[in-house]
Design a protein around this motif. Structure first.
Motif, short mmCIF file in Angstrom:
data_model
loop_
_atom_site.label_atom_id
_atom_site.label_comp_id
_atom_site.label_asym_id
_atom_site.label_seq_id
_atom_site.Cartn_x
_atom_site.Cartn_y
_atom_site.Cartn_z
N ILE A 119 34.35 79.60 104.03
CA ILE A 119 33.77 78.90 105.18
C ILE A 119 33.65 77.41 104.90
N ASP A 120 33.31 77.05 103.66
CA ASP A 120 33.21 75.63 103.31
C ASP A 120 34.53 74.90 103.55
N TRP A 121 35.65 75.57 103.35
CA TRP A 121 36.95 74.94 103.59
C TRP A 121 37.17 74.62 105.07
N THR A 122 36.37 75.18 105.97
CA THR A 122 36.57 74.95 107.41
C THR A 122 35.58 73.96 108.01
N VAL A 123 34.62 73.49 107.23
CA VAL A 123 33.57 72.63 107.80
C VAL A 123 34.16 71.37 108.41
N SER A 124 34.98 70.64 107.69
CA SER A 124 35.51 69.37 108.21
C SER A 124 36.69 69.56 109.17
N SER A 125 37.35 70.70 109.11
CA SER A 125 38.49 70.94 109.99
C SER A 125 38.11 71.70 111.26
N ALA A 126 36.90 72.23 111.33
CA ALA A 126 36.27 72.75 112.55
C ALA A 126 36.92 73.98 113.19
N GLU A 127 37.49 74.88 112.41
CA GLU A 127 38.09 76.09 113.00
C GLU A 127 37.04 76.99 113.65
N PHE A 128 35.81 76.95 113.21
CA PHE A 128 34.76 77.79 113.81
C PHE A 128 34.14 77.15 115.05
N SER A 129 34.34 75.85 115.24
CA SER A 129 33.72 75.15 116.35
C SER A 129 34.15 75.74 117.69
N ASN A 130 33.18 76.25 118.43
CA ASN A 130 33.37 76.88 119.74
C ASN A 130 34.27 78.12 119.68
N LYS A 131 34.41 78.72 118.52
CA LYS A 131 35.20 79.95 118.35
C LYS A 131 34.25 81.14 118.42
N PRO A 132 34.48 82.09 119.33
CA PRO A 132 33.63 83.29 119.36
C PRO A 132 33.65 83.98 118.00
N THR A 133 32.46 84.15 117.43
CA THR A 133 32.33 84.68 116.07
C THR A 133 31.22 85.71 116.02
N VAL A 134 31.51 86.84 115.42
CA VAL A 134 30.52 87.89 115.20
C VAL A 134 30.15 87.89 113.73
N LEU A 135 28.86 87.99 113.45
CA LEU A 135 28.37 88.13 112.09
C LEU A 135 27.63 89.45 111.97
N ILE A 136 28.12 90.31 111.07
CA ILE A 136 27.43 91.55 110.75
C ILE A 136 27.16 91.55 109.25
N THR A 137 25.90 91.69 108.90
CA THR A 137 25.55 91.83 107.50
C THR A 137 25.18 93.29 107.29
N ALA A 138 25.97 93.98 106.49
CA ALA A 138 25.76 95.40 106.20
C ALA A 138 25.53 95.51 104.71
N SER A 139 24.29 95.75 104.34
CA SER A 139 23.92 95.71 102.94
C SER A 139 22.74 96.64 102.70
N THR A 140 22.18 96.59 101.50
CA THR A 140 20.99 97.39 101.23
C THR A 140 19.83 96.87 102.06
N GLU A 141 19.57 95.58 101.97
CA GLU A 141 18.56 94.97 102.84
C GLU A 141 19.25 93.95 103.72
N GLY A 142 19.69 92.86 103.15
CA GLY A 142 20.56 91.93 103.86
C GLY A 142 19.94 90.77 104.59
N LYS A 143 18.63 90.77 104.78
CA LYS A 143 18.04 89.77 105.68
C LYS A 143 18.17 88.33 105.18
N TYR A 144 18.10 88.10 103.88
CA TYR A 144 18.17 86.73 103.37
C TYR A 144 19.59 86.16 103.49
#
Length: 180
Positions: free
Chosen positions: A96-121
């Motif tokens: 993700i750090d490689w995309t900060v200055s090039s903005a591939e995530f900017s206004n891109k529909p993105t889903v985040l799912i954290t599936a872990s033992t706890e995961g909240k942090y």
């Protein structure tokens, strides 16, 4: 009537284990959404070099350019990740750090799912990162699945009814966001 062309989704697993719960979850989502999404899992996290801001615009490694192109040309991005030591897996954060200055995530529909033992942090930390880089509608396109191994089996089936319903709602919200 014109046939509906499935939307191109790039999936990224924050786990490097091929049969991880997060890889199984991506498969389950692919099966549940096969009529509306064509999900391709990015398998090159381990191939990306360590982020170097001096190479972000000039002398950018070819693997990074390829990764950015995949994200840029996708209709949406699906991230499924575990939490490591109460944080974001380093290999995912590096990508993700490689995309900060090039903005591939900017206004891109993105889903985040954290599936872990706890995961909240880790979930909260990655959610903040995705907000800063302007992932579209991320506040509504996110889900935390604690104790994920008890809810998704090795065959990629979501066995917990509540989790299955949450995933189905998330798929519909993702579809709506992409079509806005």
């Amino acid at each position: 009537m014109k046939p509906i062309t499935p939307k191109n989704i790039i999936a990224i697993s924050g786990s490097t284990r091929k049969n991880s719960t997060n890889h199984q979850l991506i498969k389950a989502i692919g099966e549940l959404s096969k009529d509306i999404f064509e999900i391709t899992t990015f398998e090159g996290l381990l191939d990306l070099p360590a982020f170097n801001p001096e190479e972000s615009f000039e002398n950018t490694p070819a693997k990074v350019l390829d990764f950015r192109t995949l994200l840029y040309t996708a209709d949406g991005i699906l991230i499924c990740t575990p939490e490591y030591a109460h944080g974001v897996p380093g290999i995912l954060k590096n990508a993700i750090d490689w995309t900060v200055s090039s903005a591939e995530f900017s206004n891109k529909p993105t889903v985040l799912i954290t599936a872990s033992t706890e995961g909240k942090y880790g979930h909260e930390a990655l959610l903040e990162t995705l907000k800063v880089i302007e992932a579209k509608n991320i506040e509504h396109l996110q889900l935390l699945i604690p104790f994920a191994k008890t809810k998704i089996n090795a065959e990629g089936q979501i066995t917990d009814e509540k989790t299955l319903e949450e995933i189905k709602k998330l798929i519909l919200s993702f579809k709506h966001t992409i079509n806005e």
